[in-house]
Design a protein around this motif. Structure first.
Motif, PDB file in Angstrom:
ATOM      1  N   GLU A  62       2.002  -2.745  -8.776  1.00 30.51           N
ATOM      2  CA  GLU A  62       2.969  -3.714  -8.255  1.00 30.51           C
ATOM      3  C   GLU A  62       2.398  -5.120  -8.271  1.00 30.51           C
ATOM      4  O   GLU A  62       3.092  -6.089  -8.615  1.00 30.51           O
ATOM      5  CB  GLU A  62       3.351  -3.308  -6.828  1.00 30.51           C
ATOM      6  CG  GLU A  62       4.374  -4.214  -6.167  1.00 30.51           C
ATOM      7  CD  GLU A  62       4.758  -3.723  -4.789  1.00 30.51           C
ATOM      8  OE1 GLU A  62       4.938  -4.570  -3.890  1.00 30.51           O
ATOM      9  OE2 GLU A  62       4.861  -2.486  -4.594  1.00 30.51           O
ATOM     10  N   LEU A  63       1.117  -5.254  -7.943  1.00 35.69           N
ATOM     11  CA  LEU A  63       0.488  -6.575  -7.935  1.00 35.69           C
ATOM     12  C   LEU A  63       0.309  -7.128  -9.344  1.00 35.69           C
ATOM     13  O   LEU A  63       0.457  -8.330  -9.575  1.00 35.69           O
ATOM     14  CB  LEU A  63      -0.867  -6.503  -7.224  1.00 35.69           C
ATOM     15  CG  LEU A  63      -0.809  -6.198  -5.721  1.00 35.69           C
ATOM     16  CD1 LEU A  63      -2.212  -6.014  -5.168  1.00 35.69           C
ATOM     17  CD2 LEU A  63      -0.092  -7.322  -4.989  1.00 35.69           C
ATOM     18  N   ARG A  64      -0.011  -6.250 -10.292  1.00 33.28           N
ATOM     19  CA  ARG A  64      -0.158  -6.720 -11.670  1.00 33.28           C
ATOM     20  C   ARG A  64       1.144  -7.308 -12.195  1.00 33.28           C
ATOM     21  O   ARG A  64       1.154  -8.254 -12.980  1.00 33.28           O
ATOM     22  CB  ARG A  64      -0.626  -5.574 -12.573  1.00 33.28           C
ATOM     23  CG  ARG A  64      -2.122  -5.315 -12.514  1.00 33.28           C
ATOM     24  CD  ARG A  64      -2.563  -4.386 -13.625  1.00 33.28           C
ATOM     25  NE  ARG A  64      -2.046  -3.041 -13.438  1.00 33.28           N
ATOM     26  CZ  ARG A  64      -2.703  -2.083 -12.795  1.00 33.28           C
ATOM     27  NH1 ARG A  64      -3.891  -2.332 -12.276  1.00 33.28           N
ATOM     28  NH2 ARG A  64      -2.175  -0.882 -12.666  1.00 33.28           N
ATOM     29  N   GLY A  65       2.247  -6.735 -11.746  1.00 28.66           N
ATOM     30  CA  GLY A  65       3.541  -7.211 -12.210  1.00 28.66           C
ATOM     31  C   GLY A  65       3.938  -8.556 -11.656  1.00 28.66           C
ATOM     32  O   GLY A  65       4.889  -9.182 -12.134  1.00 28.66           O
ATOM     33  N   SER A  66       3.207  -9.038 -10.634  1.00 33.41           N
ATOM     34  CA  SER A  66       3.577 -10.309 -10.003  1.00 33.41           C
ATOM     35  C   SER A  66       3.179 -11.516 -10.829  1.00 33.41           C
ATOM     36  O   SER A  66       3.705 -12.610 -10.657  1.00 33.41           O
ATOM     37  CB  SER A  66       2.944 -10.406  -8.611  1.00 33.41           C
ATOM     38  OG  SER A  66       1.532 -10.443  -8.703  1.00 33.41           O
TER      39      SER A  66
ATOM     40  N   LYS B 189       0.823  -1.204   0.000  1.00 36.11           N
ATOM     41  CA  LYS B 189       0.000   0.000   0.000  1.00 36.11           C
ATOM     42  C   LYS B 189       0.862   1.260   0.000  1.00 36.11           C
ATOM     43  O   LYS B 189       2.015   1.244   0.432  1.00 36.11           O
ATOM     44  CB  LYS B 189      -0.921   0.017   1.230  1.00 36.11           C
ATOM     45  CG  LYS B 189      -1.949  -1.113   1.226  1.00 36.11           C
ATOM     46  CD  LYS B 189      -2.818  -1.101   2.469  1.00 36.11           C
ATOM     47  CE  LYS B 189      -3.814  -2.257   2.443  1.00 36.11           C
ATOM     48  NZ  LYS B 189      -4.652  -2.316   3.657  1.00 36.11           N
ATOM     49  N   THR B 190       0.258   2.326  -0.484  1.00 37.55           N
ATOM     50  CA  THR B 190       0.907   3.633  -0.475  1.00 37.55           C
ATOM     51  C   THR B 190       0.785   4.242   0.932  1.00 37.55           C
ATOM     52  O   THR B 190       0.042   3.718   1.783  1.00 37.55           O
ATOM     53  CB  THR B 190       0.237   4.575  -1.479  1.00 37.55           C
ATOM     54  OG1 THR B 190      -1.099   4.855  -1.023  1.00 37.55           O
ATOM     55  CG2 THR B 190       0.171   3.934  -2.859  1.00 37.55           C
ATOM     56  N   PRO B 191       1.480   5.360   1.189  1.00 39.74           N
ATOM     57  CA  PRO B 191       1.331   6.018   2.496  1.00 39.74           C
ATOM     58  C   PRO B 191      -0.090   6.449   2.821  1.00 39.74           C
ATOM     59  O   PRO B 191      -0.456   6.598   3.984  1.00 39.74           O
ATOM     60  CB  PRO B 191       2.263   7.236   2.374  1.00 39.74           C
ATOM     61  CG  PRO B 191       3.304   6.814   1.394  1.00 39.74           C
ATOM     62  CD  PRO B 191       2.572   5.960   0.403  1.00 39.74           C
ATOM     63  N   THR B 192      -0.903   6.625   1.753  1.00 41.02           N
ATOM     64  CA  THR B 192      -2.317   6.984   1.986  1.00 41.02           C
ATOM     65  C   THR B 192      -3.204   5.742   2.008  1.00 41.02           C
ATOM     66  O   THR B 192      -4.422   5.840   1.894  1.00 41.02           O
ATOM     67  CB  THR B 192      -2.805   7.953   0.898  1.00 41.02           C
ATOM     68  OG1 THR B 192      -2.613   7.347  -0.392  1.00 41.02           O
ATOM     69  CG2 THR B 192      -2.052   9.267   0.970  1.00 41.02           C
ATOM     70  N   LEU B 193      -2.574   4.570   2.118  1.00 41.10           N
ATOM     71  CA  LEU B 193      -3.255   3.287   2.287  1.00 41.10           C
ATOM     72  C   LEU B 193      -4.005   2.813   1.043  1.00 41.10           C
ATOM     73  O   LEU B 193      -4.913   1.986   1.126  1.00 41.10           O
ATOM     74  CB  LEU B 193      -4.201   3.324   3.494  1.00 41.10           C
ATOM     75  CG  LEU B 193      -3.524   3.613   4.844  1.00 41.10           C
ATOM     76  CD1 LEU B 193      -4.549   3.596   5.963  1.00 41.10           C
ATOM     77  CD2 LEU B 193      -2.404   2.612   5.118  1.00 41.10           C
ATOM     78  N   ARG B 194      -3.626   3.328  -0.130  1.00 41.97           N
ATOM     79  CA  ARG B 194      -4.167   2.790  -1.367  1.00 41.97           C
ATOM     80  C   ARG B 194      -3.348   1.570  -1.786  1.00 41.97           C
ATOM     81  O   ARG B 194      -2.120   1.582  -1.692  1.00 41.97           O
ATOM     82  CB  ARG B 194      -4.136   3.836  -2.487  1.00 41.97           C
ATOM     83  CG  ARG B 194      -5.090   5.004  -2.247  1.00 41.97           C
ATOM     84  CD  ARG B 194      -5.047   5.963  -3.435  1.00 41.97           C
ATOM     85  NE  ARG B 194      -5.933   7.083  -3.237  1.00 41.97           N
ATOM     86  CZ  ARG B 194      -7.223   7.089  -3.549  1.00 41.97           C
ATOM     87  NH1 ARG B 194      -7.774   6.012  -4.083  1.00 41.97           N
ATOM     88  NH2 ARG B 194      -7.969   8.157  -3.350  1.00 41.97           N
TER      89      ARG B 194
END
Length: 532
Positions: A509-513, A499-504
């Motif tokens: 990153e997940l698509r790249g997995s 997640k980002t610092p704003t919790l998104r």
């Protein structure tokens, strides 16, 4: 300004008057054949029956019908009254079906018998729905808190309507719900002018053959299926309807019905190439195909089967503003901006809507010089409409680049949507279904490239502490409640989501997995999804 004579209901009426006995529609799903006059007569019977049922101009009517001629008649019968169809994807069920029916403000639904039972569990959440018409009703129907009308009663004593003026090109042809990206599905307001733009994308030589016939393999709840009906009607072609692509029947249909042009969604050419070679397979009546996106093997497909292939770019909201002829200068391009209709203008823009130079990636924006050739917004979603139409351009949410010769290239989706075998899938809605499974604490849904083109659905699941979670258990939970085309193929278990610092959630990153060794594969596990 478009002449009303080129709007689909009027086109069919003109064909019925000029060549009443010409065979027009071969409905392979229902096993029926219609002449031009026969189809027009059935459309006007639907119009008269709707009138008697109290449906009038501006009313919304949801339909949930298989991809056959009944769906065409139900849609165009409404159009003669200037009422508005809301076609439902036949895979919808549960909360998604309830949301769309309720959001559409429809008081009347036309539902094939095979889908009626889906309304039982959601009936309490449909306060505006008053009547369900079941055109093919046979035998017992489930108990529902609505008036349920059998087809035999709906049409009893009805003669074709007369004296109807029918639609203008600025009237709405339908409201088509398409995948949401950060929220629920949105109802796209599609005018007849946009359908005309979409229906005229094919090169002129497509229709210069003797006795043209168009093969439509897209369902009637999709803009592609509806456009297929329009294309055949507009160019005096015969129309061959099959509810879904059949690898075993494709070439049988081509030969039997002398098909000359076929619309092939994403992986279909690849599937056809997988068939063992047959004698004279390059000497059938099939001469032209349209396909998108183009696979690397499309040249092999064209050479093997002796066909020409064209491509383009389109979406429910914008029709087909980009198109290639049959020359296909390269396989990566979606084509050039069309100049034949509507005054189409394209811009590849930065995040502030300023144009970027050639070979720089930006978002594709679309507008037209002439009105009514694009969508007119999202139903009951003024904020989403304003955002999409920012600065007078429609924002497609797709990343593109263009070259110095004016060829446009699709790069990726800016929006967080998944496209699987011709269906747009909202990651938000996939996640909402998965979160209903009690052992799931968090989930993120992403696209994984499919071996057949387009995407497969992958979910990354964070189980609740102390709960027993298995990917197979999740899938078996989803099968009875989730549209089958949305059911994930891949499941990955994680301790936490990035997640980002704003919790998104960091979806990129997940698509790249991808689908690595630690990812469970439903197909490899042998779990089949029932077709009903």
């Amino acid at each position: 300004m478009l002449d009303r004579s080129v709007i689909l209901p009027h086109v069919i009426a003109a064909r019925a008057a000029k060549t009443p006995d010409q065979e027009f529609v071969y409905d392979l799903t229902a096993g029926k054949t219609f002449t031009c006059a026969g189809l027009h007569r059935e459309i006007l019977r639907w119009a008269a029956a709707y009138q008697r049922a109290g449906v009038g101009e501006g009313d919304h009517v949801v339909t949930m019908l298989p991809g056959d001629s009944t769906a065409t008649q139900a849609w165009l019968g409404l159009s003669w009254l200037r009422a508005i169809e809301v076609p439902l994807n036949t895979a919808y069920k549960g909360p998604m079906l309830q949301y769309i029916v309720d959001n559409s403000d429809a008081a009347v639904a036309v539902v094939a018998q095979r889908f009626v039972d889906r309304f039982v569990d959601i009936a309490a959440g449909l306060p505006q729905l008053r009547r369900i018409i079941v055109p093919d009703a046979a035998g017992e129907l489930p108990a529902l808190p609505f008036e349920v009308v059998r087809g035999e009663d709906f049409f009893a004593g009805v003669e074709p309507a007369v004296g109807l003026s029918g639609p203008e090109f600025w009237d709405l042809a339908c409201i088509i719900y398409t995948s949401g990206t950060t929220g629920a599905s949105k109802g796209v307001l599609v005018p007849w002018g946009q359908f005309y733009m979409h229906a005229t994308f094919a090169p002129a030589e497509t229709w210069e053959v003797e006795d043209p016939a168009y093969y439509v393999l897209a369902p009637q709840f999709h803009v592609g299926g509806k456009t297929g009906v329009y294309i055949a009607s507009l160019y005096n072609a015969r129309l061959v309807l099959r509810e879904q692509f059949s690898l075993t029947e494709f070439w049988n249909d081509v030969r039997k019905y002398r098909i000359t042009f076929a619309g092939l969604l994403g992986p279909m050419p690849s599937f056809l190439l997988s068939l063992p070679p047959q004698p004279d397979e390059d000497k059938t009546t099939l001469k032209f195909c349209s396909s998108a996106p183009l696979l690397p093997s499309i040249t092999q497909f064209a050479e093997r089967f002796g066909v020409k292939v064209n491509t383009g770019y389109g979406m429910t909201e914008v029709g087909a503003p980009l198109a290639h002829g049959y020359d296909l200068p390269n396989l990566q391009s979606c084509g050039k901006a069309r100049t034949d209709v509507g005054g189409i203008e394209l811009r590849v823009a930065d995040e502030h809507d300023f144009a970027v130079p050639p070979n720089v990636v930006g978002e594709l924006l679309v507008r037209t010089r002439d009105p009514w050739f694009l969508n007119v917004g999202y139903y009951k979603m003024p904020e989403a409409t304003a955002a999409a139409w920012r600065n007078g351009w429609f924002h497609t949410g797709d990343a593109f680049r263009y070259d110095e010769d004016g060829n446009y290239y699709f790069v990726d989706r800016i929006k967080d949507a998944i496209r699987r075998r011709g269906e747009n899938i909202s990651s938000f809605e996939v996640e909402a279904y998965v979160l209903r499974y009690p052992p799931v604490a968090e989930v993120a849904a992403v696209a994984v490239p499919s071996e057949h083109s387009e995407d497969e659905v992958k979910v990354i699941v964070v189980p609740k502490a102390g709960e027993e979670f298995t990917p197979e258990g999740l899938i078996r939970f989803l099968i009875p409640i989730m549209p089958r085309f949305m059911i994930p193929r891949y499941v990955q278990v994680a301790d936490a989501l990035p997640k980002t610092p704003t919790l998104r959630v960091k979806k990129a990153e997940l698509r790249g997995s991808g689908a690595g060794e630690d990812v469970w594969d439903r197909e490899a596990a042998g779990i089949e999804i029932p077709k009903k």
